[in-house]
Design an enzyme around this catalytic site. Structure first.
Site, PDB file in Angstrom:
ATOM      1  N   ASP A  24       0.071  -6.715  -3.459  1.00 46.70           N
ATOM      2  CA  ASP A  24      -1.347  -6.417  -3.257  1.00 46.70           C
ATOM      3  C   ASP A  24      -1.740  -5.450  -4.368  1.00 46.70           C
ATOM      4  O   ASP A  24      -0.876  -4.988  -5.123  1.00 46.70           O
ATOM      5  CB  ASP A  24      -1.609  -5.795  -1.875  1.00 46.70           C
ATOM      6  CG  ASP A  24      -2.970  -6.191  -1.324  1.00 46.70           C
ATOM      7  OD1 ASP A  24      -3.976  -5.930  -2.014  1.00 46.70           O
ATOM      8  OD2 ASP A  24      -3.042  -6.765  -0.233  1.00 46.70           O
ATOM      9  N   HIS A  64      -6.729 -10.196  -4.134  1.00 46.72           N
ATOM     10  CA  HIS A  64      -5.844  -9.047  -3.875  1.00 46.72           C
ATOM     11  C   HIS A  64      -4.741  -8.952  -4.931  1.00 46.72           C
ATOM     12  O   HIS A  64      -3.589  -8.659  -4.597  1.00 46.72           O
ATOM     13  CB  HIS A  64      -5.205  -9.168  -2.486  1.00 46.72           C
ATOM     14  CG  HIS A  64      -6.112  -8.731  -1.370  1.00 46.72           C
ATOM     15  ND1 HIS A  64      -6.314  -7.415  -1.041  1.00 46.72           N
ATOM     16  CD2 HIS A  64      -6.874  -9.445  -0.506  1.00 46.72           C
ATOM     17  CE1 HIS A  64      -7.159  -7.340  -0.028  1.00 46.72           C
ATOM     18  NE2 HIS A  64      -7.521  -8.557   0.317  1.00 46.72           N
ATOM     19  N   TRP A  66      -6.968 -14.203  11.458  1.00 44.81           N
ATOM     20  CA  TRP A  66      -7.143 -12.745  11.555  1.00 44.81           C
ATOM     21  C   TRP A  66      -8.590 -12.343  11.789  1.00 44.81           C
ATOM     22  O   TRP A  66      -8.866 -11.341  12.430  1.00 44.81           O
ATOM     23  CB  TRP A  66      -6.589 -12.050  10.308  1.00 44.81           C
ATOM     24  CG  TRP A  66      -7.384 -12.223   9.043  1.00 44.81           C
ATOM     25  CD1 TRP A  66      -7.361 -13.298   8.208  1.00 44.81           C
ATOM     26  CD2 TRP A  66      -8.315 -11.284   8.469  1.00 44.81           C
ATOM     27  NE1 TRP A  66      -8.210 -13.094   7.146  1.00 44.81           N
ATOM     28  CE2 TRP A  66      -8.805 -11.868   7.277  1.00 44.81           C
ATOM     29  CE3 TRP A  66      -8.768 -10.015   8.841  1.00 44.81           C
ATOM     30  CZ2 TRP A  66      -9.730 -11.217   6.462  1.00 44.81           C
ATOM     31  CZ3 TRP A  66      -9.691  -9.371   8.013  1.00 44.81           C
ATOM     32  CH2 TRP A  66     -10.169  -9.972   6.847  1.00 44.81           C
ATOM     33  N   GLU A  99      -2.982   1.094   4.292  1.00 40.43           N
ATOM     34  CA  GLU A  99      -3.746   1.957   3.386  1.00 40.43           C
ATOM     35  C   GLU A  99      -3.701   3.413   3.839  1.00 40.43           C
ATOM     36  O   GLU A  99      -3.571   4.326   3.028  1.00 40.43           O
ATOM     37  CB  GLU A  99      -5.219   1.528   3.339  1.00 40.43           C
ATOM     38  CG  GLU A  99      -5.495   0.248   2.577  1.00 40.43           C
ATOM     39  CD  GLU A  99      -5.442  -0.978   3.472  1.00 40.43           C
ATOM     40  OE1 GLU A  99      -4.786  -0.937   4.536  1.00 40.43           O
ATOM     41  OE2 GLU A  99      -6.060  -1.991   3.094  1.00 40.43           O
ATOM     42  N   ARG A 118       0.832  -1.212   0.000  1.00 38.79           N
ATOM     43  CA  ARG A 118       0.000   0.000   0.000  1.00 38.79           C
ATOM     44  C   ARG A 118       0.860   1.253   0.000  1.00 38.79           C
ATOM     45  O   ARG A 118       0.552   2.234  -0.644  1.00 38.79           O
ATOM     46  CB  ARG A 118      -0.946  -0.013   1.191  1.00 38.79           C
ATOM     47  CG  ARG A 118      -2.284  -0.705   0.957  1.00 38.79           C
ATOM     48  CD  ARG A 118      -2.129  -2.127   0.414  1.00 38.79           C
ATOM     49  NE  ARG A 118      -3.384  -2.831   0.250  1.00 38.79           N
ATOM     50  CZ  ARG A 118      -3.888  -3.684   1.140  1.00 38.79           C
ATOM     51  NH1 ARG A 118      -3.218  -3.965   2.239  1.00 38.79           N
ATOM     52  NH2 ARG A 118      -5.039  -4.285   0.900  1.00 38.79           N
ATOM     53  N   TRP A 170      -1.591  -3.031   8.429  1.00 38.95           N
ATOM     54  CA  TRP A 170      -2.050  -2.731   7.064  1.00 38.95           C
ATOM     55  C   TRP A 170      -1.886  -1.234   6.861  1.00 38.95           C
ATOM     56  O   TRP A 170      -2.171  -0.447   7.775  1.00 38.95           O
ATOM     57  CB  TRP A 170      -3.501  -3.184   6.894  1.00 38.95           C
ATOM     58  CG  TRP A 170      -3.611  -4.656   7.099  1.00 38.95           C
ATOM     59  CD1 TRP A 170      -4.079  -5.297   8.199  1.00 38.95           C
ATOM     60  CD2 TRP A 170      -3.175  -5.679   6.196  1.00 38.95           C
ATOM     61  NE1 TRP A 170      -3.965  -6.656   8.037  1.00 38.95           N
ATOM     62  CE2 TRP A 170      -3.421  -6.918   6.817  1.00 38.95           C
ATOM     63  CE3 TRP A 170      -2.602  -5.665   4.925  1.00 38.95           C
ATOM     64  CZ2 TRP A 170      -3.123  -8.130   6.207  1.00 38.95           C
ATOM     65  CZ3 TRP A 170      -2.301  -6.875   4.315  1.00 38.95           C
ATOM     66  CH2 TRP A 170      -2.562  -8.088   4.947  1.00 38.95           C
ATOM     67  N   TYR A 211      -4.525  -5.827  15.071  1.00 37.81           N
ATOM     68  CA  TYR A 211      -4.428  -5.037  13.846  1.00 37.81           C
ATOM     69  C   TYR A 211      -3.983  -3.638  14.255  1.00 37.81           C
ATOM     70  O   TYR A 211      -4.765  -2.840  14.792  1.00 37.81           O
ATOM     71  CB  TYR A 211      -5.753  -5.051  13.079  1.00 37.81           C
ATOM     72  CG  TYR A 211      -5.785  -6.165  12.044  1.00 37.81           C
ATOM     73  CD1 TYR A 211      -5.119  -7.366  12.275  1.00 37.81           C
ATOM     74  CD2 TYR A 211      -6.435  -6.011  10.817  1.00 37.81           C
ATOM     75  CE1 TYR A 211      -5.111  -8.381  11.328  1.00 37.81           C
ATOM     76  CE2 TYR A 211      -6.428  -7.018   9.863  1.00 37.81           C
ATOM     77  CZ  TYR A 211      -5.756  -8.201  10.126  1.00 37.81           C
ATOM     78  OH  TYR A 211      -5.741  -9.203   9.180  1.00 37.81           O
ATOM     79  N   ASP A 250      -3.292  -1.185  12.612  1.00 40.94           N
ATOM     80  CA  ASP A 250      -3.788  -0.040  11.834  1.00 40.94           C
ATOM     81  C   ASP A 250      -5.019   0.577  12.509  1.00 40.94           C
ATOM     82  O   ASP A 250      -5.467   1.657  12.113  1.00 40.94           O
ATOM     83  CB  ASP A 250      -4.108  -0.419  10.375  1.00 40.94           C
ATOM     84  CG  ASP A 250      -4.959  -1.671  10.230  1.00 40.94           C
ATOM     85  OD1 ASP A 250      -4.959  -2.523  11.152  1.00 40.94           O
ATOM     86  OD2 ASP A 250      -5.620  -1.810   9.187  1.00 40.94           O
ATOM     87  N   ASP A 309      -6.570 -14.534   1.435  1.00 43.76           N
ATOM     88  CA  ASP A 309      -7.689 -13.816   2.042  1.00 43.76           C
ATOM     89  C   ASP A 309      -8.545 -13.085   1.004  1.00 43.76           C
ATOM     90  O   ASP A 309      -8.058 -12.693  -0.045  1.00 43.76           O
ATOM     91  CB  ASP A 309      -7.179 -12.785   3.070  1.00 43.76           C
ATOM     92  CG  ASP A 309      -6.241 -11.772   2.430  1.00 43.76           C
ATOM     93  OD1 ASP A 309      -5.390 -12.190   1.620  1.00 43.76           O
ATOM     94  OD2 ASP A 309      -6.375 -10.569   2.720  1.00 43.76           O
ATOM     95  N   GLU A 310      -9.799 -12.950   1.354  1.00 44.89           N
ATOM     96  CA  GLU A 310     -10.731 -12.039   0.701  1.00 44.89           C
ATOM     97  C   GLU A 310     -10.805 -12.175  -0.822  1.00 44.89           C
ATOM     98  O   GLU A 310     -11.016 -11.189  -1.515  1.00 44.89           O
ATOM     99  CB  GLU A 310     -10.395 -10.584   1.081  1.00 44.89           C
ATOM    100  CG  GLU A 310     -10.531 -10.340   2.570  1.00 44.89           C
ATOM    101  CD  GLU A 310     -10.227  -8.909   2.991  1.00 44.89           C
ATOM    102  OE1 GLU A 310     -11.004  -8.371   3.785  1.00 44.89           O
ATOM    103  OE2 GLU A 310      -9.220  -8.345   2.555  1.00 44.89           O
TER     104      GLU A 310
HETATM  105  C1  ACM Z   1      -6.624  -9.398   5.947  1.00 46.98           C
HETATM  106  O1  ACM Z   1      -6.688  -8.528   6.815  1.00 46.98           O
HETATM  107  N1  ACM Z   1      -7.323  -9.291   4.833  1.00 46.98           N
HETATM  108  C2  ACM Z   1      -5.800 -10.577   6.125  1.00 46.98           C
END
Ligand code: ACM
Ligand code: ZN
Length: 680
Positions: free
Chosen positions: A185, A262, A384, A461, A156, A459, A409, A411, A317-318
């Protein structure tokens, strides 16, 4: 430690303080050592030329000579002030023993890591050489867990190798031993890959400095030659150098290459790897095309060549998996492999990558989504989305690293949001990060071996600068380090916080930009006091239901006297994606003067204050009259988290029933969050 020893230690500290010099003590060390016995007396190192005999631990020479204790290395142990010795009876590979007597300091370890950690303890005890007198004691120390990690999202916002080395130095000081590099990412690919050069020719650069500007500007990429280009990548040589630097400090660098989701940046560079071939429709690799696996195997081969870590993180993930549903290649793959859902297709993807990674002598680790559709046989899970995924994996016999979002986390905002930089939201102060313990009571002693340890994730961002990243890491990384290393029964937040204040100041002296924990504002004050008002405990009828996802305390939430904290994640707030429309029954007719509801604004989370809140009253529950409307307004794009009271004042109207109708913000998908409706 016995009471008498504790007493002696305190007495010694008091005498030292009164006499104007300070005494180095293991009680100031983070992470807290696992065994301390205090003895009488103290030992003072000379101001200059501290003689250190390293025995077999010659690899420590550079660290010893560089450290601020003013050391020289000597061969003979006889006249040394500090003596290192090998001791095969110390079973933990990272463990050590330190005996400080009136005659000197003796450090024993069975391996280099233990000797290195003993040196860190000595440095922290002495406030990096400022305190030269050490309280006599014996420290027998070893880690609780083998994985004490910190995560760096360099996609990011790209970070320099110098920045990463600086964080390795801080991690080593607090005995952390895993640096997780999130190298890829959507916002940028960060590792030179010789077989797929467009990954760095195109996908490492973007015509926007910050992630936010990049996302707002349509998530575009550019080449390095573009005068607007921001970003960067690490050459393989730089990464080898980083790995080497980390290894010398007993830190393993674990690379993460995201798949199957991602991956917008990869698909921009190689659109043929997406389902529809455009590279713009989805962030997932096509799971049907062989070209996807050829590419990922080539990438992982280069990754494995550069990073000697036992684990390769494959993300997982995601993944939206939406394009897979209609893609002919994916459908054909599902048919061929007899897969009945896209979850099983994801599992096929991960299992296939696992076979490849295993064939190179390494193991995969992935985010807890890799459990869906069937976990790859040898995979390790990074939990997570809370702890449930991790617990499930442990019970199925898999290894797990715990990094639950609500504690680790980093962030999330660490102090009152009005005084903090813009963040993704949440509220994780130091106390909360410290409170987490990964040894869930449901894990049996036999299963505990699968709990590898803990990790803090940052993270990035909303974290454009290096200084901001350090601010988010420290001191909360200390909490992760202490939970990862120290005995659970010795954790003590009061002691830890005092030590964290000192360690922050120590890191600031070394040029780190830490959060100012000494001047923490703390949790929203109202959340500690019960609200008392006329509607307290009164029945609330919901004319429109609240969200089952964010019920707070259910039907009681709005009148239970409990006021929320800085985040709705504390479950003291109630959420709805409709209007808030409730009727409160005061039990009898009484004069009502003032009605206040507090609403949250957290635009990044789609949480908005209502457009307006109308209050209507009734004596019989049938005939309602409007007594006033409060209007809300927050400038669009306001990124701060705000708590905004809406108040309607009446002239003391008589009412038994009070209806509150708050009209939601027009943004599609907007939420309303409320904690309490106070009537007086
Ligand atoms: C994550 O926070 N998407 C691993
Ligand atoms: Zn496909």
């Amino acid at each position: 430690m016995s009471e008498i020893n504790r007493f002696l230690c305190c007495l010694l500290a008091a005498v030292c303080f009164a006499s104007g010099w300070s005494m180095a003590s293991p009680y100031s060390v983070i992470p807290f050592p696992s065994g301390i016995v205090m003895n009488k007396g103290y030992y003072s190192l000379p101001a200059e030329n501290v003689r250190v005999c390293l025995g077999n631990f010659r690899s420590l020479a550079g660290f010893v000579l560089d450290c601020p204790l003013n050391c020289s290395v000597v061969e003979k142990r006889g006249n040394a002030h500090i003596v290192f010795a090998s001791d095969a009876s110390i079973s933990a590979p990272e463990g050590y023993r330190m005996e400080i007597s009136k005659k000197g300091i003796k450090i024993s370890a069975n391996g280099e890591a233990g000797a290195f950690y003993a040196l860190q303890t000595l440095l922290l005890m002495s406030s990096e050489g400022r305190d030269r007198s050490f309280a006599c004691c014996t420290i027998a120390d070893e880690p609780r867990f083998s994985w004490r990690g910190l995560h760096f999202d360099v996609s990011r916002h790209f970070r320099s190798v110098e920045f990463l080395k600086k964080q390795i130095d801080a991690m080593a000081l607090i005995k952390m031993n895993v640096m997780h590099l999130h190298l890829t990412d959507g916002a940028g690919w960060r590792m030179e890959i010789k077989s797929y050069p467009r990954l760095t020719e195109l996908a490492a650069w973007r015509p926007a400095r910050t992630w936010q500007e990049w996302a707002d500007g349509g998530a575009r990429y550019c080449t390095r030659e573009n005068p607007e280009a921001h970003g960067g990548f690490y050459s393989q040589q730089e990464l080898r150098d980083l790995v080497h630097y980390a290894a010398a400090r007993h830190i393993t660098v674990i690379p993460e290459i995201e798949m199957p989701g991602h991956s917008e940046e990869v698909l921009a560079a190689y659109p043929e790897l997406s389902c529809d071939g455009t590279g713009r429709g989805s962030s997932d690799f096509c799971a049907g095309k062989e070209a996807t696996f050829r590419m990922l195997e080539a990438v992982l081969s280069e990754v494995i060549d550069v990073f000697p870590s036992p684990y390769i993180h494959i993300g997982g993930d995601e993944a939206a998996k939406t394009a897979w549903r209609s893609c002919p290649h994916c459908k054909q793959r599902m048919e061929q492999e007899k897969l009945s859902s896209v979850e099983e297709l994801q599992s096929y993807f991960i299992c296939r990558m696992e076979r490849f990674v295993n064939s190179k002598g390494r193991r995969i680790i992935g985010w807890d989504e890799i459990l869906e559709g069937g976990l790859a046989p040898d995979a390790t899970v990074m939990s997570w989305r809370g702890v449930e995924g991790g617990l499930k994996a442990i019970k199925a016999g898999h290894d797990v690293v715990m990094t639950p979002g609500e504690y680790y986390y980093l962030d999330y905002t660490q102090d009152a949001p009005f005084k903090e930089p813009i963040s993704i939201g949440g509220y994780t102060p130091l106390s909360r990060a410290y409170a987490y313990d990964p040894a869930d009571p449901s894990i049996s002693p036999e299963q505990m071996k699968h709990l590898l340890g803990v990790q803090g994730n940052l993270w990035s961002e909303y974290i454009p600068t290096d200084a901001h990243a350090e601010y988010m890491y420290y001191p909360r990384a200390f909490a992760v380090a202490e939970t990862g290393w120290s005995r659970a029964d010795l954790k003590d937040f009061t002691r830890f916080r005092t030590n964290a204040v000192a360690l922050c100041s120590f890191l600031r002296d070394k040029g780190y930009n830490t959060f100012d924990i000494a001047n923490e504002f703390g949790e929203r004050k109202e959340s500690f006091v019960e609200a008392t008002h006329l509607a307290r405990g009164c029945k609330v009828t919901y004319n429109l239901p609240y969200s089952s996802q964010w019920p707070g305390a259910g039907d009681a939430t709005l009148t239970d006297g409990v006021q929320g904290g800085w985040t709705y994640l504390d479950h003291k707030w109630q959420g709805t994606m409709r209007d808030l429309d409730v009727t409160i029954d005061l039990g009898e007719v009484k004069p009502v003067h003032c009605i206040t509801a507090t609403f949250m604004h957290s635009e990044g989370a789609w949480v908005h204050v209502p457009q307006k809140m109308e209050v209507l009253t009734s004596t019989d529950g049938e005939h309602f009259l409007s007594v006033g409307t409060a209007w809300g307004y927050v400038t669009d794009g306001q990124p701060k988290i705000l708590l905004m009271p809406f108040t309607v004042v009446t002239d003391g109207t008589n009412a038994r029933f009070v209806r509150i109708h708050a009209t939601k913000h027009p943004r599609p998908g907007a939420w309303i969050f409320t904690d309490e409706i106070q009537i007086n």
